[in-house]
Write an enzyme that holds these catalytic residues in place. Structure first.
Site, PDB file in Angstrom:
ATOM      1  N   ASP A 159       0.815  -1.226   0.000  1.00 31.71           N
ATOM      2  CA  ASP A 159       0.000   0.000   0.000  1.00 31.71           C
ATOM      3  C   ASP A 159       0.842   1.268   0.000  1.00 31.71           C
ATOM      4  O   ASP A 159       0.420   2.299   0.521  1.00 31.71           O
ATOM      5  CB  ASP A 159      -0.961   0.044   1.206  1.00 31.71           C
ATOM      6  CG  ASP A 159      -1.796  -1.213   1.321  1.00 31.71           C
ATOM      7  OD1 ASP A 159      -2.246  -1.696   0.277  1.00 31.71           O
ATOM      8  OD2 ASP A 159      -1.974  -1.710   2.443  1.00 31.71           O
ATOM      9  N   LYS A 212       2.162   2.144  -5.004  1.00 33.59           N
ATOM     10  CA  LYS A 212       2.879   1.656  -6.199  1.00 33.59           C
ATOM     11  C   LYS A 212       2.036   1.858  -7.453  1.00 33.59           C
ATOM     12  O   LYS A 212       2.561   2.210  -8.497  1.00 33.59           O
ATOM     13  CB  LYS A 212       3.226   0.169  -6.042  1.00 33.59           C
ATOM     14  CG  LYS A 212       4.213  -0.114  -4.924  1.00 33.59           C
ATOM     15  CD  LYS A 212       4.501  -1.587  -4.801  1.00 33.59           C
ATOM     16  CE  LYS A 212       3.301  -2.393  -4.326  1.00 33.59           C
ATOM     17  NZ  LYS A 212       2.853  -2.122  -2.955  1.00 33.59           N
ATOM     18  N   GLY A 270      -4.126  -4.428  -4.484  1.00 38.53           N
ATOM     19  CA  GLY A 270      -5.165  -3.504  -4.934  1.00 38.53           C
ATOM     20  C   GLY A 270      -4.507  -2.178  -5.217  1.00 38.53           C
ATOM     21  O   GLY A 270      -3.962  -1.557  -4.322  1.00 38.53           O
ATOM     22  N   HIS A 271      -4.493  -1.794  -6.486  1.00 35.23           N
ATOM     23  CA  HIS A 271      -3.866  -0.532  -6.855  1.00 35.23           C
ATOM     24  C   HIS A 271      -4.951   0.464  -7.242  1.00 35.23           C
ATOM     25  O   HIS A 271      -5.734   0.205  -8.141  1.00 35.23           O
ATOM     26  CB  HIS A 271      -2.927  -0.736  -8.055  1.00 35.23           C
ATOM     27  CG  HIS A 271      -1.681  -1.479  -7.705  1.00 35.23           C
ATOM     28  ND1 HIS A 271      -0.854  -2.031  -8.636  1.00 35.23           N
ATOM     29  CD2 HIS A 271      -1.120  -1.729  -6.503  1.00 35.23           C
ATOM     30  CE1 HIS A 271       0.171  -2.609  -8.020  1.00 35.23           C
ATOM     31  NE2 HIS A 271       0.025  -2.443  -6.731  1.00 35.23           N
ATOM     32  N   GLN A 325       2.353  -5.935  -3.019  1.00 34.40           N
ATOM     33  CA  GLN A 325       2.662  -6.002  -1.580  1.00 34.40           C
ATOM     34  C   GLN A 325       3.933  -5.199  -1.277  1.00 34.40           C
ATOM     35  O   GLN A 325       4.136  -4.165  -1.891  1.00 34.40           O
ATOM     36  CB  GLN A 325       2.779  -7.457  -1.107  1.00 34.40           C
ATOM     37  CG  GLN A 325       1.446  -8.214  -1.103  1.00 34.40           C
ATOM     38  CD  GLN A 325       1.091  -8.798  -2.443  1.00 34.40           C
ATOM     39  OE1 GLN A 325       1.891  -9.460  -3.068  1.00 34.40           O
ATOM     40  NE2 GLN A 325      -0.119  -8.570  -2.908  1.00 34.40           N
TER      41      GLN A 325
HETATM   42  P1  IMP Z   1      -2.451 -12.736   1.719  1.00 31.82           P
HETATM   43  O1  IMP Z   1      -1.461 -12.188   0.754  1.00 31.82           O
HETATM   44  O2  IMP Z   1      -3.886 -12.505   1.313  1.00 31.82           O
HETATM   45  O3  IMP Z   1      -2.185 -14.170   2.068  1.00 31.82           O
HETATM   46  O4  IMP Z   1      -2.278 -11.924   3.098  1.00 31.82           O
HETATM   47  C1  IMP Z   1      -1.106 -12.020   3.898  1.00 31.82           C
HETATM   48  C2  IMP Z   1      -0.762 -10.667   4.507  1.00 31.82           C
HETATM   49  O5  IMP Z   1      -0.362  -9.782   3.478  1.00 31.82           O
HETATM   50  C3  IMP Z   1      -1.922  -9.980   5.235  1.00 31.82           C
HETATM   51  O6  IMP Z   1      -1.388  -9.255   6.337  1.00 31.82           O
HETATM   52  C4  IMP Z   1      -2.469  -9.020   4.205  1.00 31.82           C
HETATM   53  O7  IMP Z   1      -3.119  -7.917   4.790  1.00 31.82           O
HETATM   54  C5  IMP Z   1      -1.175  -8.604   3.529  1.00 31.82           C
HETATM   55  N1  IMP Z   1      -1.357  -8.151   2.136  1.00 31.82           N
HETATM   56  C6  IMP Z   1      -1.531  -8.922   1.048  1.00 31.82           C
HETATM   57  N2  IMP Z   1      -1.628  -8.155  -0.054  1.00 31.82           N
HETATM   58  C7  IMP Z   1      -1.489  -6.886   0.352  1.00 31.82           C
HETATM   59  C8  IMP Z   1      -1.460  -5.632  -0.348  1.00 31.82           C
HETATM   60  O8  IMP Z   1      -1.552  -5.546  -1.568  1.00 31.82           O
HETATM   61  N3  IMP Z   1      -1.292  -4.530   0.438  1.00 31.82           N
HETATM   62  C9  IMP Z   1      -1.133  -4.609   1.783  1.00 31.82           C
HETATM   63  N4  IMP Z   1      -1.154  -5.737   2.462  1.00 31.82           N
HETATM   64  C10 IMP Z   1      -1.323  -6.882   1.756  1.00 31.82           C
END
Ligand code: IMP
Length: 432
Positions: free
Chosen positions: A13, A16, A40-41, A225
Site C-alpha cells: 500500500d 505503487k 489492490g492498486h 505487496q
Molecule cells: P495474503 O497475501 O492474502 O495471504 O495476506 C497475507 C498478509 O499480506 C496480510 O497481512 C495481508 O493484509 C497482507 N497483504 C496482502 N496483499 C497486500 C497488499 O496488496 N497490500 C497490503 N497488504 C497486503
C-alpha cells in the site's frame, strides 16, 4: 532501453499503483511478477478512479503492453471481471495489450475457501490475509499439484488435474474444517469456460519480454505487496506467500539479474500496515488516527482500516539492502501537511540493546522500541507544488533527511493521487 523495477519498501500500500501508472507512459511493457488479486492498486486519472488487482497498472496507457508473468497466481473469475470492466470503459480495446503467462498458477475455489477456513480456525493467530486464496494457491504450486493457466486450455489435462486435486482439497475442507465440498464437475465446466475466455491473452511471456528488450523497449516491473510482506525477508509468518523483493522479478517474470538497470523503492512518507503482525512505529493514538483520516488509509482490496504510524528508517534501510534500491520514491508527502512536528524512527531498542538493524526474529521485532528523531513539520498545502523547489523548506528538509538516513537518493515525490501531482527530480528511465 531501460529496465526499471518498482517495489514496495514497507508493508504494501505504498502507492505503487499510482507511481507505476505515472511511469508507464515511458514504458512499452509493464510486468507483474508475483502475488495475485491480494493486491489492490488505486489509480486516479482525470478524476476517475480505477482499482486494479492483477492487471498491471500500465493498462490505462494505450501504448503499453501489460504482462502477467509465471510468478503470479491468477484468479480467473477475478481477472476476467477486471478485464470486462476495462473493456466496458473503452480502456482495453486490443486484447494483445494483455499477455498472460500460460505458466501462471490458477487460484481455484478450494484455495479461497481454505484461506478463509484456516484464518477462521486460527483465531488469535490469524495472519489477517485478504482471503483471496493466495497462500493455498502458492502451496499447491510448490508441492507440484497446482493447475496452470495453460491447463485451462487443455480439457483432458484439466480434468485429470482437477480430479487429483479434488480428493485432497475436499477432504481438508470437509473433514478438517467442516465446510462444504466443491463440486468438481461444475468446477470443470467453469474452468473450461475460463480457459475459453482467457485464451486470447495467453502467452509465453518470457519470450515477449525478451523480444521487447531486444527491440530497445523500456520495461517496468511492477511489484505488489511490499518488502516486509516478503515470504523470506518479511515479518514471517505475518507475510504473504510470495517473494516481493526486487530479486523476485528474475524468476517471476523470466529475466536474468544482469538485465536489471534500476530498482526504485516506493515508500509512503509515513508507515501503514493491514492485517496482523509487528509494527514498531504503530501509533494507536491521535497521530495514527490523523494519518488514517488525512491519508484515507483503508484497504483497496478489503476495505479494512490500515494501521498507521511514523516513518521507519530502520525498515527503509533494510529494504534498501535486500532490494538494492538505486532510488526511492516518497508517496503521500501531502498527508503530513499540518500534522505538526514529525518523528522518524532511526534505531530500535531491543531487549535493552540499541540497534540500527531490523531484527531477525518475530519476537525481537515485536519487542522493538523505536528511537525517534523529530523533524519540523509544515502547514502549507503542498498538493499544488510541481517542482522540488516549490515545496516548503521543512518538507524539503524531511525528504533530504530521509535520503541521508537511508543512504539512497529520493528521485520522485508524490503529493496527491493524480498523475500530475508528482515531482520527479530526475528521469527514472534515463539511459543506464
Ligand atoms: P495474503 O497475501 O492474502 O495471504 O495476506 C497475507 C498478509 O499480506 C496480510 O497481512 C495481508 O493484509 C497482507 N497483504 C496482502 N496483499 C497486500 C497488499 O496488496 N497490500 C497490503 N497488504 C497486503
Amino acid at each position: 532501453m531501460t529496465t526499471l523495477v518498482a517495489v514496495g519498501a514497507q508493508w504494501g500500500d505504498e502507492g505503487k499503483g499510482k507511481l507505476v501508472d505515472w511511469l508507464a507512459p515511458q514504458a512499452q511493457l509493464v510486468v507483474r511478477f508475483h502475488g495475485g488479486n491480494n493486491a489492490g492498486h488505486t489509480l486516479v486519472v482525470d478524476g476517475e478512479q480505477t482499482v486494479l488487482h492483477v492487471v498491471p497498472a500500465g493498462v490505462l496507457n494505450p501504448g503499453t503492453v501489460n504482462l502477467i508473468g509465471p510468478g503470479v497466481v491468477v484468479d480467473p473469475a477475478g481477472l476476467l471481471a477486471e478485464l470486462d470492466a476495462l473493456k466496458e470503459r473503452g480502456v482495453l480495446r486490443d486484447p494483445s495489450r494483455i499477455r498472460l503467462s500460460g505458466r501462471a498458477h490458477v487460484i481455484l475455489p478450494w484455495h479461497t475457501a481454505l484461506d478463509k477456513a484456516r484464518e477462521k480456525a486460527a483465531r488469535e493467530f490469524a495472519i489477517g490475509t485478504t482471503g483471496r486464496g493466495i497462500g493455498p494457491a502458492y502451496e499447491d504450486k510448490v508441492t507440484r499439484r497446482g493447475i496452470r493457466v495453460a491447463d485451462l486450455l487443455d480439457p483432458k489435462e484439466l480434468r485429470t488435474a482437477l480430479d487429483r486435486l479434488a480428493k485432497q482439497k475436499n477432504f481438508e475442507l470437509v473433514e478438517h474444517y467442516g465446510g462444504d465440498p466443491i463440486d468438481v464437475d461444475a468446477l470443470y465446466e467453469q474452468a473450461l469456460e475460463w480457459g475459453r475466455r482467457l485464451q486470447v491473452y495467453v502467452d509465453h511471456t518470457a519470450h515477449t519480454l525478451e523480444n521487447a528488450m531486444r527491440d530497445d523497449r523500456n520495461v517496468l516491473f511492477e511489484g505488489a505487496q511490499g518488502t516486509f510482506l516478503d515470504i523470506d525477508h518479511g515479518t514471517y509468518p505475518y507475510v504473504t506467500s510470495s517473494n516481493c523483493v526486487a530479486g523476485a522479478v528474475c524468476a517471476g517474470a523470466g529475466i536474468g539479474p544482469t538485465r536489471i538497470d534500476r530498482v526504485l523503492g516506493i515508500t509512503k512518507a509515513y508507515t501503514t500496515r493491514v492485517g496482523g503482525g509487528p509494527f514498531p512505529t504503530e501509533d494507536e493514538g491521535e497521530f495514527g488516527e490523523k494519518l488514517r483520516e488525512a491519508g484515507a488509509e483503508f484497504g483497496a482490496t478489503t476495505g479494512r482500516p490500515r494501521r498507521c504510524g511514523s516513518l521507519d528508517i530502520v525498515m527503509l534501510r533494510e529494504a534498501a539492502t535486500v532490494n538494492g534500491f538505486t532510488a526511492l520514491a516518497i508517496n503521500k508527502l501531502d498527508v503530513l501537511s499540518g500534522l505538526g512536528d514529525l518523528r522518524v524512527a532511526t534505531a530500535y531498542r531491543v531487549d535493552g540493546k540499541l540497534t540500527q538493524d531490523f531484527p531477525m526474529t518475530l519476537g525481537e521485532t515485536e519487542r522493538a522500541e523505536p528511537i525517534y528523531e523529530t523533524l519540523a513539520g509544515w502547514t502549507e498545502d503542498i498538493s499544488g507544488c510541481r517542482r522540488y523547489e516549490d515545496l516548503p523548506g521543512a518538507a524539503q528538509d524531511y525528504v533530504e533527511r530521509v535520503e541521508a538516513l537511508v543512504g539512497v537518493p529520493v528521485e520522485i515525490i508524490s503529493i496527491g493521487p493524480g498523475r500530475d501531482e508528482t515531482i520527479a527530480r530526475i528521469d527514472p528511465f534515463r539511459p543506464a
